[in-house]
Design a protein around this motif. Structure first.
Motif: not given
Ligand code: NAD
Length: 231
Positions: A148-177
Motif C-alpha cells: 500500500a505505501y508503495s503506491m503512495v510513494s510511487m504517486v509522489a515520485k512519479f506524478a512529476p514525471l507524468m504528462k498532463k492527464d496521466g493515469s495511475f492504476v493499482s490492483l486491489t482485492y475484495m478481501a479489503s471489504e
C-alpha cells in the motif's frame, strides 16, 4: 505514442504481464519494474525464448519491453535500504533499485516527462498464510508497506514525471471489504489502505499534478503470488 511503466512484472503469469501486453497492443511503449530477487530469472527466461508464446500478439509479433528496471518498492530511496539488502548479490549490481532511483533513471533515459501511464501491480505479505489474529506486527507492517505505501510513494515520485492527464492504476482485492479466509498477514488491511489511499491520492495528486489515480478490484487469478496462498 504513450509510454507506460508497469511495476510488478517478473514472469508471464500475473496481471502485470497481461496489462503490459494489452498496453503494447494498444500502441504504448512499455517499461517494467521488476523485483531484484526475480530479475535474473525473468531476463533469462525472456532471452531463452521461454515466454515467446505468451509474448505473441495476434499478428505473430512479440511483445518487447522498452526497458526492464530493477525495482524494490519497499524502498523509497537507496539510502533507506539496509546494508544487507544493498550488498546482497541480487541487488548490488542493480544500481539504484528504489522508487526514487527508478524515477531518476526514467528521467535520465527519456527526459523530463517520460510517462503517461503507471501501473502498480505488486504486493507482498510475508505472513499472508497466517490469519490476521496470528500475524506479527513486523509482518503486518511489511504487507502494508510493500503493498500500500508503495503506491503512495510511487504517486509522489512519479506524478512529476507524468504528462498532463496521466493515469495511475493499482490492483486491489475484495478481501479489503469482505472477510476472505486465507488472505491473511495484513494483506486484507493493506488492500483496505490501498483503496482509501487511492481516493485521497486522486484528490491530492489530481489537484497538484493533473493526474488520475484509480484502483481496480481484480477477481481471483492463479498468478504466482496467488497460487502460493490458494486464492
Ligand atoms: P504476480 O506475482 O504476477 O505479481 C506480484 C509482483 O509483485 C511480482 O512480480 C513480485 O515480484 C512483485 N513484488 C513483490 N514484492 C515486491 C517489491 N518489494 N518490490 C517490487 N515488486 C515486488 O501476482 P498478481 O496476482 O498478478 O499480483 C499483481 C497485483 O494484483 C497485486 O497487487 C495483487 O495483490 C493484485 N491482485 C491479485 C489477485 C489474484 O487473485 N491474483 C486478485 C486481486 C488483486
Amino acid at each position: 505514442g504513450r509510454r507506460a511503466l508497469v511495476a510488478g512484472v517478473a514472469d508471464d503469469g500475473g496481471f502485470g504481464f497481461a496489462i503490459a501486453k494489452a498496453l503494447a497492443q494498444a500502441g504504448a511503449k512499455v517499461c517494467v519494474g521488476t523485483w531484484p530477487p526475480a530479475l535474473g530469472i525473468f531476463q533469462t527466461l525472456l532471452r531463452r525464448g521461454k515466454m515467446d508464446e505468451s509474448r505473441k500478439f495476434a499478428d505473430g509479433s512479440l511483445l518487447e519491453f522498452e526497458k526492464i528496471y530493477a525495482l524494490d518498492a519497499a524502498f523509497d530511496t537507496l539510502e533507506s535500504a539496509p546494508a544487507e539488502v544493498r550488498e546482497n548479490k541480487r541487488y548490488k549490481e542493480q544500481g539504484d533499485f528504489s522508487i526514487a532511483g527508478l524515477a531518476a533513471q526514467l528521467t535520465a533515459d527519456f527526459g523530463e516527462q517520460p510517462l503517461d501511464i503507471v501501473v502498480h501491480s505488486l504486493a507482498n505479505g510475508p505472513e499472508v498464510k497466517k490469519p490476521l489474529l496470528e500475524t506479527s506486527r513486523a509482518g503486518y507492517l511489511e504487507a502494508v508497506g510493500v503493498s500500500a505505501y508503495s503506491m503512495v510513494s510511487m504517486v509522489a515520485k512519479f506524478a512529476p514525471l507524468m504528462k498532463k492527464d496521466g493515469s495511475f492504476v493499482s490492483l486491489t482485492y475484495m478481501a479489503s471489504e469482505r472477510v476472505i479466509p486465507g488472505y491473511g498477514g495484513g494483506m486484507s488491511s493493506a488492500k483496505a489502505a490501498l483503496e482509501s489511499d487511492t481516493r485521497v491520492l486522486a484528490y491530492e495528486a489530481g489537484r497538484k499534478y493533473g493526474v488520475r489515480v484509480n484502483t481496480i478490484s481484480a477477481g481471483p487469478w492463479a498468478s504466482r503470488a496467488a497460487s502460493a496462498i490458494g486464492i
